[in-house]
Design a protein around this motif. Structure first.
Motif, PDB file in Angstrom:
ATOM      1  N   MET A 221       8.372  -7.119 -17.226  1.00  0.00           N
ATOM      2  CA  MET A 221       8.010  -5.576 -16.766  1.00  0.00           C
ATOM      3  C   MET A 221       6.386  -5.348 -16.863  1.00  0.00           C
ATOM      4  O   MET A 221       5.767  -6.022 -17.953  1.00  0.00           O
ATOM      5  N   LEU A 222       5.987  -4.389 -15.995  1.00  0.00           N
ATOM      6  CA  LEU A 222       4.659  -4.286 -15.818  1.00  0.00           C
ATOM      7  C   LEU A 222       4.223  -3.237 -16.906  1.00  0.00           C
ATOM      8  O   LEU A 222       4.833  -2.446 -17.078  1.00  0.00           O
ATOM      9  N   HIS A 223       3.105  -3.838 -17.679  1.00  0.00           N
ATOM     10  CA  HIS A 223       2.552  -2.773 -18.516  1.00  0.00           C
ATOM     11  C   HIS A 223       2.334  -1.554 -18.001  1.00  0.00           C
ATOM     12  O   HIS A 223       1.657  -1.379 -17.038  1.00  0.00           O
ATOM     13  N   GLY A 224       2.788  -0.442 -18.606  1.00  0.00           N
ATOM     14  CA  GLY A 224       2.361   0.953 -18.335  1.00  0.00           C
ATOM     15  C   GLY A 224       2.984   1.464 -16.991  1.00  0.00           C
ATOM     16  O   GLY A 224       2.812   2.494 -16.484  1.00  0.00           O
ATOM     17  N   MET A 225       4.204   0.737 -16.547  1.00  0.00           N
ATOM     18  CA  MET A 225       4.935   1.085 -15.855  1.00  0.00           C
ATOM     19  C   MET A 225       6.441   0.571 -16.150  1.00  0.00           C
ATOM     20  O   MET A 225       6.888  -0.321 -15.649  1.00  0.00           O
ATOM     21  N   PRO A 226       7.128   1.515 -17.016  1.00  0.00           N
ATOM     22  CA  PRO A 226       8.305   1.221 -17.398  1.00  0.00           C
ATOM     23  C   PRO A 226       9.414   1.145 -16.346  1.00  0.00           C
ATOM     24  O   PRO A 226       9.535   1.908 -15.392  1.00  0.00           O
ATOM     25  N   GLY A 227      10.133   0.049 -16.288  1.00  0.00           N
ATOM     26  CA  GLY A 227      11.218  -0.156 -15.398  1.00  0.00           C
ATOM     27  C   GLY A 227      10.713  -0.852 -14.403  1.00  0.00           C
ATOM     28  O   GLY A 227      11.572  -1.002 -13.360  1.00  0.00           O
ATOM     29  N   VAL A 228       9.426  -1.258 -14.088  1.00  0.00           N
ATOM     30  CA  VAL A 228       8.975  -1.969 -13.027  1.00  0.00           C
ATOM     31  C   VAL A 228       8.906  -3.409 -13.259  1.00  0.00           C
ATOM     32  O   VAL A 228       7.997  -3.735 -14.114  1.00  0.00           O
ATOM     33  N   PHE A 229       9.632  -4.187 -12.661  1.00  0.00           N
ATOM     34  CA  PHE A 229       9.568  -5.862 -12.863  1.00  0.00           C
ATOM     35  C   PHE A 229       9.158  -6.524 -11.830  1.00  0.00           C
ATOM     36  O   PHE A 229       9.381  -5.855 -10.681  1.00  0.00           O
ATOM     37  N   CYS A 230       8.436  -7.711 -12.131  1.00  0.00           N
ATOM     38  CA  CYS A 230       7.996  -8.609 -10.834  1.00  0.00           C
ATOM     39  C   CYS A 230       8.737  -9.935 -11.014  1.00  0.00           C
ATOM     40  O   CYS A 230       9.051 -10.402 -12.080  1.00  0.00           O
ATOM     41  N   ALA A 231       8.820 -10.690  -9.935  1.00  0.00           N
ATOM     42  CA  ALA A 231       9.587 -12.023 -10.072  1.00  0.00           C
ATOM     43  C   ALA A 231       9.093 -12.541  -8.573  1.00  0.00           C
ATOM     44  O   ALA A 231       8.782 -12.134  -7.700  1.00  0.00           O
ATOM     45  N   GLY A 232       9.033 -13.930  -8.641  1.00  0.00           N
ATOM     46  CA  GLY A 232       9.054 -14.947  -7.589  1.00  0.00           C
ATOM     47  C   GLY A 232       7.508 -15.192  -7.362  1.00  0.00           C
ATOM     48  O   GLY A 232       6.687 -15.148  -8.208  1.00  0.00           O
ATOM     49  N   GLU A 233       7.220 -15.461  -6.163  1.00  0.00           N
ATOM     50  CA  GLU A 233       5.860 -16.020  -5.582  1.00  0.00           C
ATOM     51  C   GLU A 233       4.799 -14.852  -5.626  1.00  0.00           C
ATOM     52  O   GLU A 233       3.677 -15.416  -5.858  1.00  0.00           O
ATOM     53  N   MET A 234       5.078 -13.637  -5.766  1.00  0.00           N
ATOM     54  CA  MET A 234       4.143 -12.613  -6.245  1.00  0.00           C
ATOM     55  C   MET A 234       3.234 -12.930  -7.667  1.00  0.00           C
ATOM     56  O   MET A 234       2.346 -12.210  -7.982  1.00  0.00           O
ATOM     57  N   LEU A 235       4.042 -13.470  -8.359  1.00  0.00           N
ATOM     58  CA  LEU A 235       3.379 -13.607  -9.739  1.00  0.00           C
ATOM     59  C   LEU A 235       2.446 -14.870  -9.533  1.00  0.00           C
ATOM     60  O   LEU A 235       2.653 -15.733  -8.831  1.00  0.00           O
ATOM     61  N   ASP A 236       1.493 -14.888 -10.807  1.00  0.00           N
ATOM     62  CA  ASP A 236       0.408 -16.048 -10.443  1.00  0.00           C
ATOM     63  C   ASP A 236       0.822 -17.076 -11.015  1.00  0.00           C
ATOM     64  O   ASP A 236       0.348 -17.609 -12.324  1.00  0.00           O
ATOM     65  N   TRP A 237       1.367 -17.946 -10.304  1.00  0.00           N
ATOM     66  CA  TRP A 237       1.756 -19.576 -10.664  1.00  0.00           C
ATOM     67  C   TRP A 237       1.952 -20.044  -9.308  1.00  0.00           C
ATOM     68  O   TRP A 237       1.946 -19.499  -8.217  1.00  0.00           O
ATOM     69  N   GLU A 238       1.862 -21.429  -9.397  1.00  0.00           N
ATOM     70  CA  GLU A 238       2.293 -22.486  -8.163  1.00  0.00           C
ATOM     71  C   GLU A 238       2.970 -23.627  -8.744  1.00  0.00           C
ATOM     72  O   GLU A 238       2.883 -23.819  -9.827  1.00  0.00           O
ATOM     73  N   ALA A 239       3.484 -24.218  -7.545  1.00  0.00           N
ATOM     74  CA  ALA A 239       4.072 -25.615  -7.800  1.00  0.00           C
ATOM     75  C   ALA A 239       4.066 -26.418  -6.598  1.00  0.00           C
ATOM     76  O   ALA A 239       3.693 -25.978  -5.639  1.00  0.00           O
TER      77      ALA A 239
END
Length: 411
Positions: free
Chosen positions: A363-381
């Motif tokens: 869940m995003l800090h300062g944004m209760p109830g808003v979650f992020c998933a998948g490739e929009m996050l800062d990771w790669e493989a």
């Protein structure tokens, strides 16, 4: 957004594997889910990825699998604790999609294609009460906290008790992931790292002759590594302006970072990884008589076609009169890279929403109830099933995070 309603409604924005898995996790817990996607249908990049055979995951041991995520190993491992490669295969089997392990250790559906799996998955989602809304492009939030969506009928707002954003990176924008979400989240205070190409092709300094003669030809049974790294075996392809393919993608993160820091990168290629250097040196030094170097290297070492062409392209002519130096180059040929293919052509992207912007439930800090998933996050493989497995796993984790936020029991 309230977490106290007796009848929860969750919006999932983005209909790729991460978004669909988040939706399924929520629906299985009795939550009402609406999926909004900007495209006419969901899963478009997923379908493209499976066009030549859907590499769903990989069968290698868990420790080696997790190490593929490099500096984000710890974060991705947390997702994989609940939904790893074996869980993904079991999930597919429950869907009626049998999988098998190929000779390389990669896991594929027996039907090979992505379309049958996606079709069965969407049928199951609809049966569980999930509603899909195509051609709904997310534009942010209204003053009252509702989602703002552009539709063919005009702009609409939709309230939700929680939201999962699974908007992808910024490669293959025509399939739906265009990175437009970055500005919205930055404005809300999220830390978003620049999106960069991952699993991409690289540009080299080819001559017109080499480019015209060998573009489109494969470099098979080679090994490759940046300086100071252990060689990996595989194959890649010569393009009109560089190199592309699985072995190149495996090193794309390191090569990209070097290019960004220095403006140029070098990759070493072993043209004959199955042959010891001493053997190669003996064969190179064997008297060639009146034969050309092409004939000599072809008959003694089997070097021909694109491999021989690359050797000539990357070495000065004088090296061909120095058997020891030529043998060394055959086993460790330096190829200079001058750039990367455009972001939109990359298989995937690096960068995105930083993990420092998320709590442990995504869940995003300062944004209760808003979650992020998948490739929009800062990771790669790398390719090989790792990227797709982590997308599924991150969606599963985000769905569980929403359930905890809503006060629902989490299995």
């Amino acid at each position: 957004m309230s977490a106290h309603s007796p009848d929860f409604s969750v919006a999932v924005v983005g209909g790729g594997p991460a978004g669909l898995m988040a939706a399924e996790t929520l629906a299985n817990a009795g939550v009402r889910v609406d999926i909004y996607d900007a495209m006419p249908s969901v899963g478009r990049k997923f379908l493209l990825a499976g066009r030549g055979g859907l590499n769903l995951t990989h069968s290698e041991p868990a420790a080696a699998f997790r190490a593929r995520f490099g500096p984000r190993e710890a974060q991705v491992s947390a997702w994989l604790e609940d939904f790893d490669a074996q869980a993904l295969r079991a999930w597919a089997d429950a869907l009626g999609v049998e999988t098998f392990v190929g000779s390389s250790g990669r896991v594929f559906p027996k039907e090979m294609k992505a379309a049958p799996l996606l079709r069965k998955w969407l049928q199951r989602l609809r049966a569980s009460g999930v509603t899909l809304h195509a051609r709904h492009r997310w534009q942010g939030w209204s003053d009252k906290g509702a989602l703002v969506l552009d539709t063919p009928q005009g702009r609409v707002t939709r309230p939700a008790d929680a939201v999962v954003l699974a908007l992808g990176g910024a490669s293959w924008a025509r399939l739906g992931s265009d990175g437009a979400w970055q500005a919205v989240l930055v404005e809300k205070g999220a830390h978003v790292l620049p999106l960069l190409p991952a699993n991409c092709g690289f540009l080299a300094h080819w001559s017109d002759y080499f480019s015209g003669r060998f573009a489109g030809e494969a470099l098979k049974s080679i090994a490759m590594a940046p300086p100071g790294q252990a060689m990996r075996r595989g194959e890649c392809m010569v393009t009109a302006d560089g190199l592309e393919g699985g072995l190149v993608y495996a090193w794309s993160s390191a090569l990209r970072d070097t290019l960004l820091a220095r403006g140029e990168a070098v990759v070493h290629i072993d043209l004959l990884p199955a042959r010891e250097r001493e053997h190669v040196q003996r064969e190179v030094a064997h008297p060639r008589g009146s034969r050309s170097w092409s004939s000599h290297l072809g008959s003694r070492l089997g070097l021909k076609g694109a491999k021989l062409g690359l050797l000539r392209e990357c070495l000065p002519k004088s090296i061909f009169e120095q058997p020891e130096a030529l043998a060394a180059a055959i086993k460790c040929l330096p190829v200079r890279l001058r750039g990367m293919r455009p972001l939109d052509e990359a298989i995937s992207t690096a960068g995105g929403v930083g993990f420092d912007s998320l709590d442990q439930s995504q869940m995003l800090h300062g944004m209760p109830g808003v979650f992020c998933a998948g490739e929009m996050l800062d990771w790669e493989a790398p390719t090989g099933g790792y990227l797709l497995t982590a997308c599924f796993a991150s969606g599963h984790a985000a769905g569980k995070g929403v359930l905890r936020y809503l006060g629902r029991s989490v299995r």
